[in-house]
Scaffold this motif. Structure first.
Motif, mmCIF file in Angstrom:
data_model
loop_
_atom_site.group_PDB
_atom_site.id
_atom_site.type_symbol
_atom_site.label_atom_id
_atom_site.label_comp_id
_atom_site.label_asym_id
_atom_site.label_seq_id
_atom_site.Cartn_x
_atom_site.Cartn_y
_atom_site.Cartn_z
ATOM 1 N N THR A 48 -3.201 -2.657 -1.362
ATOM 2 C CA THR A 48 -2.467 -3.735 -0.676
ATOM 3 C C THR A 48 -1.802 -3.187 0.590
ATOM 4 N N GLN A 94 -2.584 -11.983 -2.539
ATOM 5 C CA GLN A 94 -3.006 -12.052 -3.936
ATOM 6 C C GLN A 94 -2.440 -13.304 -4.611
ATOM 7 N N ASP A 171 -6.541 -9.920 -0.623
ATOM 8 C CA ASP A 171 -6.003 -9.024 -1.643
ATOM 9 C C ASP A 171 -6.277 -9.612 -3.022
ATOM 10 N N GLU A 172 -7.236 -9.043 -3.712
ATOM 11 C CA GLU A 172 -7.643 -9.520 -5.044
ATOM 12 C C GLU A 172 -7.751 -11.048 -5.068
HETATM 13 MG MG LIG Z 1 -2.341 -4.488 -4.672
#
Ligand SMILES: [Mg+2]
Ligand SMILES: Nc1ncnc2c1ncn2[C@@H]1O[C@H](COP(=O)(O)OP(=O)(O)OP(=O)(O)O)[C@@H](O)[C@H]1O
Length: 255
Positions: A48, A94, A171-172
């Motif tokens: 991240t 995320q 991010d994810e």
């Molecule tokens: Mg992360």
């Protein structure tokens, strides 16, 4: 012919304020147009933080000890303001709740464009086109905070599309989505990479990356541990990193 280099990270090191340990340590990477890059690594390895360096959040908003350079098309990100950076790179966080705060989906997606000074009609038209592309036109006038997690994630992707950024950082992006929505997200990302945008996504689950990413970077303890094609995703590497293997690798291991 070599693809044009879009983003270059040179000798990046970063430690968060008050922490002695480096979250990133001497990271040097370049990203080209049309690449679909998967970033994997254990929890806390710096994925991240790396994305936050690519959109200027580190060190402009997130303070700490920062060394190195991030260049977009040869221009130093440190000298660019956020409206200008949004043309270079957009981030899909995320947790989409972290970036959703407008009253309608249309306003949410137009927000960044209005901030850039785009006339309202133009910004709303671009927002509608981006929302259509992620399949959410029927939600245009709804409150984004009341959408499902998957739909919020799609709104966040629509914001990046509307911004027309050259680099899309995620991010994810599918960590809270079901399989079908995850595949929808990845097919949109595939299309964006084919258009020449640079897509950089972190993931814990390597299944989708193994099929979509053209390049995999492994981050371990803030350093680049490996950088290559999706063939890097061998069972032993995935096990070593403590990540979830792609289904095909898991099946092979069971036999
Ligand atoms: Mg992360
Ligand atoms: N806001 C913060 N303040 C202080 N330290 C932080 C902060 N965010 C991250 N760190 C530290 O920086 C390091 C890298 O964190 P980062 O969130 O980039 O890892 P990650 O690979 O994204 O992890 P995850 O897989 O859990 O998302 C970790 O040691 C973490 O504790």
């Amino acid at each position: 012919m070599a693809k044009k280099e879009v983003l270059a990270l040179k000798g990046l090191s970063f430690s968060y304020a008050g922490k002695a340990q480096k979250a990133l340590d001497s990271v040097t990477l370049t990203f080209s147009e049309g690449e679909f890059v998967g970033i994997i690594g254990p929890v806390g390895s710096g994925k991240t933080t790396l994305l936050c360096c690519c959109n200027g959040l580190v060190p402009k908003e997130i303070r700490g000890k920062f060394e190195g350079r991030v260049k977009f098309l040869g221009n130093d990100l440190a000298r660019m303001g956020f409206p200008e950076i949004s043309r270079a790179a957009s981030m899909v966080f995320q947790d989409p709740n972290d970036q959703i705060f407008n009253l309608t989906v249309e306003e949410e997606v137009a927000f960044g464009l209005l901030n850039r000074g785009m006339p309202r009609d133009e910004a709303l038209a671009a927002a509608r086109a981006a929302v259509a592309r992620v399949g959410l036109s029927e939600k245009l006038h709804e409150d984004p905070s009341e959408l499902s997690s998957g739909q919020k994630q799609m709104v966040a992707i629509a914001c990046a599309l509307a911004a027309d950024s050259r680099v899309i950082l995620l991010d994810e992006p599918v960590s809270s989505l079901d399989w079908r929505s995850s595949q929808e997200v990845y097919s949109i990302l595939d299309a964006l990479a084919r258009e020449g945008r640079t897509v950089i996504a972190t993931e814990q689950d390597t299944s989708l990356l193994s099929r979509h990413a053209t390049r995999i970077i492994v981050i371990d303890q803030g350093r680049v541990a490996a950088d290559g094609s999706a063939r890097l995703l061998t069972a032993s590497l995935i096990e070593k990193l403590g990540l979830r293997p792609p289904a095909a690798v898991a099946r092979r291991r069971k036999k």
